[in-house]
Design an enzyme around this catalytic site. Structure first.
Site, PDB file in Angstrom:
ATOM      1  N   ASN A   1     -10.150  -0.384   0.500  1.00  0.00           N
ATOM      2  CA  ASN A   1      -8.693  -0.270   0.432  1.00  0.00           C
ATOM      3  C   ASN A   1      -8.212  -0.901  -0.877  1.00  0.00           C
ATOM      4  O   ASN A   1      -8.289  -2.114  -1.044  1.00  0.00           O
ATOM      5  CB  ASN A   1      -8.090  -0.989   1.647  1.00  0.00           C
TER       6      ASN A   1
ATOM      7  N   CYS B   1       0.813  -1.219   0.000  1.00  0.00           N
ATOM      8  CA  CYS B   1       0.000   0.000   0.000  1.00  0.00           C
ATOM      9  C   CYS B   1       0.848   1.270   0.000  1.00  0.00           C
ATOM     10  O   CYS B   1       0.319   2.364  -0.196  1.00  0.00           O
ATOM     11  CB  CYS B   1      -0.955  -0.010   1.184  1.00  0.00           C
TER      12      CYS B   1
ATOM     13  N   HIS C   1      -3.472   7.101   2.572  1.00  0.00           N
ATOM     14  CA  HIS C   1      -3.879   5.788   2.070  1.00  0.00           C
ATOM     15  C   HIS C   1      -5.228   5.427   2.686  1.00  0.00           C
ATOM     16  O   HIS C   1      -5.419   5.533   3.904  1.00  0.00           O
ATOM     17  CB  HIS C   1      -2.802   4.760   2.443  1.00  0.00           C
TER      18      HIS C   1
END
Ligand code: COA
Length: 321
Positions: free
Chosen positions: A278, A111, A248
């Site tokens: 996500n 990520c 994020h």
């Protein structure tokens, strides 16, 4: 010369799976998912692939930048879900775009991949080695998930975002911090294909994403603000001088905790986690591209981008738009 973003694009798979749909697959509820994470739905691939999403986002970013594919010197795709172990997704996207004067490779930093990509693009542009860089974050995380494990399958989605960067005398990327802690790799991991060579005869099976959610949560709420504070110090900027903090999109509560720690209004922390969940390396470039498309970014705005993920990996940077 600084690395400046001059074009952005995003692409999500057509199919949307809301929380109620997931509640028909595993024992969960819309209420639980929303309350703990802020997620309302996620896009999942059916026909699309990591490559097709990456190429779709990249074409829009190129068009938005005004550059032609042949003018790109470097194509990087941040991904942990390449369709092929080899070649890289970046090479396949390069071929699809016709960006044949570029060098192309993937970045594996989960990520934090887009942040790592910005760091690499900045180094190449600053050194004068490359002038025009196409950086993409693209994931089909849904193929790494165990769809019987409610503690992970509700959290992730598929998608891609892209940015075109070019050498600029002013603005652009003005400070950056990246880090890794391989000592904690087991907190969030996905094992690869087991070795079937005749002398190894591994009995393991292909892995699914495994995570210690609470450890990741603690890591994120500690590391992200510290990393942002360091980057602000390097840039000699105060938290108040930042127009937007793009974090994020892993968990709304993590984002709220960072806002509180930095003593900044939540309005400065745009979110699309409710719609996208996500999307790992794609989350930051999707959010950035959507904000750009909505006309929310103006010349001179100072943006913090920050991400964290498996590795463990993390990073933050400050961009002057
Ligand atoms: N639906 C309903 N219940 C669920 C559930 C789900 N989808 N997932 C877990 N639960 C249950 C657990 O089994 C547990 O039940 P128990 O008390 O009977 O054992 C209970 O909910 C609490 O689980 P817990 O893991 O303590 O919840 P939490 O408050 O820590 O929230 C996360 C879990 C995953 C949402 C949270 O830890 C988190 O967001 N961590 C960060 C993850 C992340 O961002 N990862 C990506 C990094 S890039």
């Amino acid at each position: 010369m600084n690395a400046k973003i001059i074009g952005t694009g995003w692409q999500l798979p057509a199919y949307e799976a809301d929380n109620d749909y997931l509640a028909t697959i595993v024992e969960t509820s819309d209420e639980w998912i929303r309350e703990r994470t802020g997620i309302g739905k996620r896009h999942l691939v059916r026909e699309e692939t990591t490559t097709s999403l990456a190429a779709g986002a990249a074409k829009k970013a190129l068009e938005n930048s005004g550059l032609r594919a042949e003018e790109i010197d470097l194509v990087m795709v941040a991904t942990i879900t390449s369709d092929t172990d080899t070649p890289s997704t970046a090479c396949r996207v390069q071929g699809e775009l016709g960006a044949l004067n570029a060098v192309a490779f993937d970045i594996n930093a989960a990520c934090a991949g887009f942040l790592y990509g910005l760091h690499i693009a900045d180094a190449f542009i600053r050194s004068g080695i490359y002038r025009n860089v196409l950086l993409i974050g693209a994931e089909t995380l849904s193929k790494l998930l165990d769809w019987t494990d409610r503690s992970t399958c509700v959290l992730f989605g598929d998608g891609a975002g892209a940015a075109v960067l070019t050498a600029s005398e002013k603005g652009g990327l003005i400070a950056r911090t990246v880090g890794s802690n391989g000592g904690k790799w087991e907190v969030l991991s996905c094992m690869g294909r087991p070795n079937q060579n005749p002398v190894c005869k591994s009995s393991a099976s292909a892995g699914y994403l495994r995570m210690d959610g609470q450890e990741v949560f603690k890591f994120a709420v500690k590391t992200v603000p510290a990393c942002i504070e360091k980057t602000l110090q390097d840039a000699k900027l105060s938290a108040e001088e930042i127009t937007y903090y793009l974090l994020h999109q892993a968990n709304k509560r993590i984002i709220q905790s960072v806002a509180k720690r930095l003593k900044q209004s939540e309005e400065k922390f745009p979110m699309n986690i409710e719609q996208c969940a996500n999307t790992s390396a794609a989350s930051l470039p999707i959010l950035l591209a959507q904000m750009n498309e909505q006309g929310r970014l103006h010349p001179g705005d100072k943006l913090v981008l920050s991400g964290f993920g498996a590795g463990l990996t993390w990073g933050a940077c400050i961009l002057e738009w």
